[in-house]
Design an enzyme around this catalytic site. Structure first.
Site, mmCIF file in Angstrom:
data_model
loop_
_atom_site.group_PDB
_atom_site.id
_atom_site.type_symbol
_atom_site.label_atom_id
_atom_site.label_comp_id
_atom_site.label_asym_id
_atom_site.label_seq_id
_atom_site.Cartn_x
_atom_site.Cartn_y
_atom_site.Cartn_z
ATOM 1 N N SER A 144 0.873 -1.179 0.000
ATOM 2 C CA SER A 144 0.000 0.000 0.000
ATOM 3 C C SER A 144 0.904 1.222 0.000
ATOM 4 O O SER A 144 2.057 1.158 0.448
ATOM 5 C CB SER A 144 -0.858 -0.013 1.271
ATOM 6 N N TYR A 186 -1.750 -1.577 10.551
ATOM 7 C CA TYR A 186 -1.916 -1.874 9.123
ATOM 8 C C TYR A 186 -0.792 -1.224 8.310
ATOM 9 O O TYR A 186 -0.147 -1.889 7.490
ATOM 10 C CB TYR A 186 -3.290 -1.381 8.644
HETATM 11 N N1 LIG Z 1 -8.763 -1.441 -0.832
HETATM 12 C C1 LIG Z 1 -7.767 -0.586 -0.683
HETATM 13 O O1 LIG Z 1 -7.952 0.647 -0.611
HETATM 14 C C2 LIG Z 1 -6.345 -1.095 -0.620
HETATM 15 C C3 LIG Z 1 -5.313 -0.174 -0.806
HETATM 16 C C4 LIG Z 1 -3.999 -0.606 -0.737
HETATM 17 C C5 LIG Z 1 -3.732 -1.951 -0.495
HETATM 18 N N2 LIG Z 1 -4.749 -2.824 -0.319
HETATM 19 C C6 LIG Z 1 -4.406 -4.239 -0.060
HETATM 20 O O2 LIG Z 1 -4.929 -5.022 -1.104
HETATM 21 C C7 LIG Z 1 -5.173 -6.349 -0.635
HETATM 22 C C8 LIG Z 1 -6.574 -6.784 -1.025
HETATM 23 O O3 LIG Z 1 -7.498 -5.918 -0.397
HETATM 24 P P1 LIG Z 1 -8.942 -5.612 -0.977
HETATM 25 O O4 LIG Z 1 -9.120 -4.159 -0.951
HETATM 26 O O5 LIG Z 1 -9.163 -6.349 -2.242
HETATM 27 O O6 LIG Z 1 -9.816 -6.221 0.217
HETATM 28 P P2 LIG Z 1 -11.083 -7.194 0.243
HETATM 29 O O7 LIG Z 1 -12.038 -6.860 -0.839
HETATM 30 O O8 LIG Z 1 -11.532 -7.173 1.659
HETATM 31 O O9 LIG Z 1 -10.448 -8.624 -0.097
HETATM 32 C C9 LIG Z 1 -9.619 -9.292 0.810
HETATM 33 C C10 LIG Z 1 -9.475 -10.731 0.342
HETATM 34 O O10 LIG Z 1 -8.609 -11.416 1.237
HETATM 35 C C11 LIG Z 1 -9.277 -12.585 1.740
HETATM 36 N N3 LIG Z 1 -8.737 -12.846 3.052
HETATM 37 C C12 LIG Z 1 -8.692 -12.017 4.123
HETATM 38 N N4 LIG Z 1 -8.109 -12.622 5.164
HETATM 39 C C13 LIG Z 1 -7.755 -13.865 4.738
HETATM 40 C C14 LIG Z 1 -7.120 -14.967 5.360
HETATM 41 N N5 LIG Z 1 -6.727 -14.930 6.639
HETATM 42 N N6 LIG Z 1 -6.923 -16.096 4.644
HETATM 43 C C15 LIG Z 1 -7.325 -16.156 3.355
HETATM 44 N N7 LIG Z 1 -7.919 -15.136 2.700
HETATM 45 C C16 LIG Z 1 -8.146 -14.008 3.407
HETATM 46 C C17 LIG Z 1 -10.755 -12.214 1.700
HETATM 47 O O11 LIG Z 1 -11.623 -13.325 1.651
HETATM 48 P P3 LIG Z 1 -12.262 -13.986 2.982
HETATM 49 O O12 LIG Z 1 -12.581 -12.862 3.941
HETATM 50 O O13 LIG Z 1 -13.439 -14.746 2.508
HETATM 51 O O14 LIG Z 1 -11.179 -14.869 3.502
HETATM 52 C C18 LIG Z 1 -10.803 -11.477 0.360
HETATM 53 O O15 LIG Z 1 -10.797 -12.396 -0.706
HETATM 54 C C19 LIG Z 1 -4.946 -6.302 0.880
HETATM 55 O O16 LIG Z 1 -3.653 -6.803 1.170
HETATM 56 C C20 LIG Z 1 -5.011 -4.817 1.208
HETATM 57 O O17 LIG Z 1 -4.243 -4.517 2.332
HETATM 58 C C21 LIG Z 1 -6.061 -2.438 -0.365
#
Ligand SMILES: NC(=O)c1ccc[n+]([C@@H]2O[C@H](COP(=O)([O-])OP(=O)(O)OC[C@H]3O[C@@H](n4cnc5c(N)ncnc54)[C@H](OP(=O)(O)O)[C@@H]3O)[C@@H](O)[C@H]2O)c1
Length: 299
Positions: free
Chosen positions: A169, A182
């Protein structure tokens, strides 16, 4: 054009590669897979769609079977001919690495590309964070990334190909008051990725890390951050756009990928400006109004 640039990048990345005949023999008859943790929604699902244009098998790993099923059906529908498998697993559990490697072997797959995408957030003052919340965040965002990378990297090096793409991030570059753990966890991911990339330079394995700014996914609601000012002041990028730029950067052998203009400018600003100026701004953007001195965890 993209293909020839990718070939140039691959030749450069392979300049010191030493594929071992025994390692190549061990994968004969197996299918190379892109293994995406958290591939069932948000950025992970978008990455799965993007990788599906270039590879023959995708493995989605997450904890909710219904979402995995929906994601797998959507990918199979949009990319006929691709093999999509799902693995129901909490990657934060210590036994997750063994579970993935055993399951891949049973499926006659091997991990050619590991996408460390699954991650959880935690918003609010650090003093109010719960021990369980801290453990889950550290297990998912830090321990699982290190363990999975350590497990998959030797095989890739022995084969002289493959790669690891991790989602960090923009917050990795600065302390994040009100999302302290985080932001710190993402700093770990960037540091680890850049160090490994340096150690294995030229050995044929790509190591890349993505630094997105806010992206429009369920992530913010899941950590109860929708009330923070950044959700109103900063335009969130689409997961598809982030994924497209991430996969392009990965294929071109880039190390640190800023997916879009906002993250590119953000990286420049965060690297130039002193924390004395930037941290208070970030604190203001991330503040959800929850009290710094909670009454429930005073010892
Ligand atoms: N959204 C943003 O603004 C943003 C910005 C920068 C970076 N990121 C990073 O991008 C990545 C994806 O985030 P996102 O925004 O796509 O979030 P999201 O829509 O909440 O997706 C998170 C995914 O991770 C899975 N997950 C969470 N904990 C897990 C575990 N312990 N074991 C296996 N699967 C797990 C969730 O599925 P289940 O809950 O069903 O397991 C889901 O598929 C993360 O690393 C986040 O930190 C996000």
């Amino acid at each position: 054009m993209m293909e020839s640039l990718e070939n140039v990048a691959t030749r450069w990345l392979n300049r010191r590669a030493e594929p071992q005949p025994s390692a190549l023999a061990a994968i004969e008859g197996l299918t190379p897979a892109v293994v995406i943790t958290g591939g069932s929604s948000g950025i992970g699902l978008a990455l799965a769609h993007e990788f599906a244009k270039h590879v023959s098998a995708i493995v989605l790993v997450a904890r909710t079977q219904s979402r995995l099923d929906g994601a797998s059906a959507a990918i199979a529908n949009q990319h006929p001919g691709i093999r999509v498998e799902t693995l129901l697993l909490d990657i934060g559990r210590p036994e997750a690495v063994d579970a993935i490697t055993t399951w891949l072997a049973e499926q006659r797959l091997y991990c050619d590309v590991l996408v460390n995408n699954a991650g959880v957030g935690q918003s609010g003052p650090f003093s109010a964070s719960t021990p369980d919340g801290l453990d889950t965040l550290i297990a998912t965002n830090i321990a699982a990334v290190a363990r999975l990378t350590r497990a998959m990297l030797p095989g890739m090096l022995a084969r002289g190909r493959g790669g690891i793409l991790s989602i960090a991030s923009l917050g990795a570059l600065i302390p994040g008051p009100h999302q302290a753990t985080y932001y710190a966890s993402k700093a770990f991911v960037v540091s680890l990725s850049e160090a490994i990339r340096s150690e294995i330079a030229g050995r044929g394995v790509r190591v890349a890390v993505i630094l997105p700014g806010p992206v429009e996914t369920r992530f913010h609601a899941r950590m109860d951050a929708e009330g923070a000012l950044y959700r109103h002041f900063l335009k969130a990028a689409s997961p598809d756009r982030v994924a497209m730029q991430a996969v392009r950067g990965y294929r071109l052998g880039r190390g640190l990928i800023a997916p879009g203009i906002v993250p590119t400018l953000g990286i420049a600003v965060l690297r130039i400006m002193p924390h004395a100026i930037t941290v208070p701004v970030v604190r203001w953007l991330l503040d959800t109004g929850r009290p710094v001195l909670p009454t429930d965890n005073v010892r």
